[in-house]
Design a protein around this motif. Sequence first.
Motif, PDB file in Angstrom:
ATOM      1  N   ASP A   5       0.720  -1.224   0.098  1.00 49.16           N
ATOM      2  CA  ASP A   5       0.071  -0.225   0.071  1.00 49.16           C
ATOM      3  C   ASP A   5       0.885   1.281   0.206  1.00 49.16           C
ATOM      4  O   ASP A   5       1.106   1.813   1.005  1.00 49.16           O
ATOM      5  CB  ASP A   5      -0.963   0.061   1.159  1.00 49.16           C
ATOM      6  N   SER A  43       1.014   4.180  -0.928  1.00 44.39           N
ATOM      7  CA  SER A  43       0.529   5.535  -0.624  1.00 44.39           C
ATOM      8  C   SER A  43       0.715   5.808   1.049  1.00 44.39           C
ATOM      9  O   SER A  43       1.067   6.907   1.472  1.00 44.39           O
ATOM     10  CB  SER A  43      -1.103   5.818  -0.710  1.00 44.39           C
ATOM     11  N   ILE A  44       0.657   4.668   1.639  1.00 41.59           N
ATOM     12  CA  ILE A  44       0.774   4.674   3.040  1.00 41.59           C
ATOM     13  C   ILE A  44       2.487   4.295   3.680  1.00 41.59           C
ATOM     14  O   ILE A  44       2.908   4.879   4.568  1.00 41.59           O
ATOM     15  CB  ILE A  44      -0.204   4.068   3.794  1.00 41.59           C
ATOM     16  N   TRP A  48      -0.491  15.777   6.283  1.00 39.96           N
ATOM     17  CA  TRP A  48       0.511  14.810   5.894  1.00 39.96           C
ATOM     18  C   TRP A  48       1.767  15.182   5.563  1.00 39.96           C
ATOM     19  O   TRP A  48       1.997  15.798   4.610  1.00 39.96           O
ATOM     20  CB  TRP A  48      -0.055  13.945   4.435  1.00 39.96           C
ATOM     21  N   VAL A  57      -7.788   3.452   7.294  1.00 37.78           N
ATOM     22  CA  VAL A  57      -7.447   3.655   6.030  1.00 37.78           C
ATOM     23  C   VAL A  57      -6.056   4.335   5.796  1.00 37.78           C
ATOM     24  O   VAL A  57      -5.103   4.298   5.042  1.00 37.78           O
ATOM     25  CB  VAL A  57      -8.396   4.111   4.857  1.00 37.78           C
ATOM     26  N   LEU A  58      -5.994   5.398   7.065  1.00 40.84           N
ATOM     27  CA  LEU A  58      -4.624   6.246   6.985  1.00 40.84           C
ATOM     28  C   LEU A  58      -3.699   5.455   7.386  1.00 40.84           C
ATOM     29  O   LEU A  58      -2.357   5.731   7.222  1.00 40.84           O
ATOM     30  CB  LEU A  58      -4.862   7.302   7.779  1.00 40.84           C
ATOM     31  N   ARG A  59      -3.818   4.218   8.156  1.00 41.84           N
ATOM     32  CA  ARG A  59      -2.705   3.412   8.572  1.00 41.84           C
ATOM     33  C   ARG A  59      -2.213   2.292   7.529  1.00 41.84           C
ATOM     34  O   ARG A  59      -1.472   1.608   7.356  1.00 41.84           O
ATOM     35  CB  ARG A  59      -2.863   2.645   9.690  1.00 41.84           C
ATOM     36  N   GLY A  60      -3.010   2.236   6.474  1.00 38.71           N
ATOM     37  CA  GLY A  60      -2.961   1.427   5.242  1.00 38.71           C
ATOM     38  C   GLY A  60      -3.351   0.012   5.478  1.00 38.71           C
ATOM     39  O   GLY A  60      -3.964  -0.385   6.464  1.00 38.71           O
ATOM     40  N   LEU A  61      -3.053  -0.725   4.457  1.00 37.79           N
ATOM     41  CA  LEU A  61      -3.669  -2.091   4.234  1.00 37.79           C
ATOM     42  C   LEU A  61      -3.126  -2.890   5.424  1.00 37.79           C
ATOM     43  O   LEU A  61      -3.797  -3.728   5.859  1.00 37.79           O
ATOM     44  CB  LEU A  61      -3.218  -2.552   2.937  1.00 37.79           C
ATOM     45  N   ASP A  62      -1.746  -2.678   5.481  1.00 39.32           N
ATOM     46  CA  ASP A  62      -0.916  -3.644   6.652  1.00 39.32           C
ATOM     47  C   ASP A  62      -1.156  -3.097   7.957  1.00 39.32           C
ATOM     48  O   ASP A  62      -1.295  -4.137   8.884  1.00 39.32           O
ATOM     49  CB  ASP A  62       0.454  -3.619   6.277  1.00 39.32           C
ATOM     50  N   LEU A  98     -10.990   1.526   0.286  1.00 37.87           N
ATOM     51  CA  LEU A  98      -9.750   1.114  -0.601  1.00 37.87           C
ATOM     52  C   LEU A  98     -10.382   0.690  -1.934  1.00 37.87           C
ATOM     53  O   LEU A  98      -9.443   1.224  -2.940  1.00 37.87           O
ATOM     54  CB  LEU A  98      -8.873   0.199   0.025  1.00 37.87           C
ATOM     55  N   VAL A 122      -3.322  10.070  -0.791  1.00 44.24           N
ATOM     56  CA  VAL A 122      -4.100   9.656   0.214  1.00 44.24           C
ATOM     57  C   VAL A 122      -5.238  10.508   0.550  1.00 44.24           C
ATOM     58  O   VAL A 122      -6.256   9.891   1.141  1.00 44.24           O
ATOM     59  CB  VAL A 122      -3.333   9.944   1.660  1.00 44.24           C
ATOM     60  N   PRO A 123      -5.501  11.676   0.110  1.00 41.92           N
ATOM     61  CA  PRO A 123      -6.676  12.575   0.445  1.00 41.92           C
ATOM     62  C   PRO A 123      -7.794  11.945  -0.268  1.00 41.92           C
ATOM     63  O   PRO A 123      -8.954  11.990   0.126  1.00 41.92           O
ATOM     64  CB  PRO A 123      -6.161  13.811  -0.092  1.00 41.92           C
ATOM     65  N   ARG A 172      -8.744   8.429  -0.492  1.00 41.81           N
ATOM     66  CA  ARG A 172      -9.411   7.511   0.148  1.00 41.81           C
ATOM     67  C   ARG A 172      -9.967   8.394   1.403  1.00 41.81           C
ATOM     68  O   ARG A 172     -10.905   7.780   1.825  1.00 41.81           O
ATOM     69  CB  ARG A 172      -8.339   6.423   0.718  1.00 41.81           C
ATOM     70  N   VAL A 173      -9.519   9.393   2.010  1.00 38.37           N
ATOM     71  CA  VAL A 173     -10.172   9.981   3.071  1.00 38.37           C
ATOM     72  C   VAL A 173     -11.380  10.572   2.493  1.00 38.37           C
ATOM     73  O   VAL A 173     -12.564  10.485   3.235  1.00 38.37           O
ATOM     74  CB  VAL A 173      -9.269  11.244   3.480  1.00 38.37           C
TER      75      VAL A 173
END
Lengths: 139, 545
Positions: A83, A85-86, A118, B290-295, B473, B488-489, B491-492
Amino acid sequence: MYKKIIVPVDLAHAGKLAKALKTAADLARHYQVPVCYVGVTTETPGSVAHTPKEYAGKLESFAKEQGAANGIEASSHMVVAHDPSIDLDPALLKAIDDVGADLVVMASHVPNVADYLWPSNGGTVAGRSKASVFVVREG
Amino acid sequence: MTDQGSTGIPDPEGASDIIDTEFEIGQDNLEGNVGPFGFDIHNPVFLVSGLSVIAFVIYALLAPEQAGSFFGWLRPTLTSTFDWFFLSAANVFVIFCLVLIFSPWGSVRLGGKEASPDYSYIGWFAMLFAAGMGIGLMFFGVLEPVYHMAISEPLGVASPIAEDGSIIAENVDAAKKMGLAATIYHWGLHPWAIYAVVALALALFSFNKGLPLSIRSAFYPIFGERVWGWTGHVIDILAVFATLFGLATSLGLGAQQANAGLEYVYGVPNTVTVQVVLIIGITAVALISVLRGLDGGVKVLSEINMGIASLLLLFVLIAGPTAAIFSDFLSGLTAYATDLVALSNPVGREDDGYRQGWTAFYWAWWISWSPFVGMFIARVSRGRTVREFLTCVLIIPSLVCVLWMAVFGGVAIDQVLSDPLTSAVKANVIDAYRPELSLFAMLEGLPLAAITSTIGIVLVIVFFVTSSDSGSLVIDTITAGGKVDAPVPQRVFWCTFEGLVAIVLLIGGGLGSLQAMVISTGLPFTLVLLLMCWAIFKGLLTEER
């Protein structure tokens, strides 16, 4: 003074990196150290490549071109992120350790209000890495 | 048509067959900045989906009665007219998956011959389960077995409860078995085969063929280069639409359920204000995820969820009549195996209430959710072989569902039959239909009800968070033309937008009619899924085994 320079590159926007690439090459010649170009990609097909291996090939030719054009020793290093983006910042920090670089030269935009939400990748890397970080403002 | 002869770009991940297409991922994207925020969106999918969602919300708000009566008519009409079609199609998907598992193509690896799995079994399984049906198990785990045992009479198996509430002893055994079997049928092989078809198509065409991770890519063998034009835009917009409305409406309805639970357990007032606060809370946690991501976000939450759900399952198993539950599990499984063919028979049956009201409704529901769940499953499944993928997506979740239904449904049925006069489950499912309370009513009959009901409410809420974050996502990827590295914005934006749509519909009314609309999209998507089976078959033919 330095052993190895690392330059994060976004192959989809390589045109925007001219200043950072030039800076890295000049420093490499000055200190006579190699440069490693690091790229982060995904397992899913992206605008640069269909697969991680295809991406690795493109990154390697990019590094060779830079090496030949600037007369420096150049290599490449690819990181696959689920992922990006993160996960870009941790991926870059890990890459710095993995290739054993002690100087990071990376492009970054001029900070704006969004950086409060960010933080820029350059800012985060500079804040967390043991290596020296040269943040190059593009345009 | 596919360029079968070309191997396209050589792929050092081991042999696979990249499709040679003129299209470059991201070629139709608009990149730029809105103020300080960057964006990278697909033109026109992002704008058309966003604007049409707003337009539909306004329609549902301005003409709630018209929308309500139209969609209130449309959904039952579709499920009762096309029940044979839904049932037949779902059977095709199950057979298709089972055949693939045992065929030589089962050894094709997603992502190329030498690809290795990105996630461990536990992380992978937790994610596909949480996105796929976690929330449904909470809602229907008690409701359905009891309802099918006592009211809907699947395959004409008579109810053991007479009009006056007394137990008809000779009907008990058969009805108990049928209650479980008829429920397992809705949560077992069929729904997971529906998800598996979509997920396999997307994974194959993205990881092995090099096409963007977007619903349209699965149609490349059918439409060729046209999938990059309006044909593909329409497919992707429909997928975004079904996903966003599916999520927003279930978020709104879920907030009502959580509120009902809070009222039942703690006496929290059941008001729109409480529900809006719940939606804001769920959206805020989903946003962090979602801001911390998939993992760091989605996977962690899914694993936490699986952990809590397993504990609750274990508790009910131990606190309930353990030996009886195990025998229910076995007899339910046996009854499922015995009655599977009869239950999935699409024609010549008389149990309309069950077949049309429940089965066809479920199939339409699973199918309308399949773009979202399928795409999410695809994204986390690279590196598995087709056989491993189908076995894990089809068999293991089915077994978990059987266990869940046997435990929760078994205990509830036991409560109803052993003490019909005071059973809270009977009062809330059979006497009055209050489905949102069925889980709490069952827990009330066990020790430590205050604690377990609280865990139940927390689980309902966290399962909504895991649907909301994985959904955001998926929508972000589709509206970014298949890119998973969009700013990222974005997905926010989608995560917040989803919460806002839910709040607006909750306050203005129209949740029910929009959910009916989402389920109605199941009919066209059924055709789409049948085409996908053919596309998968065609795609697998050119892969090295």
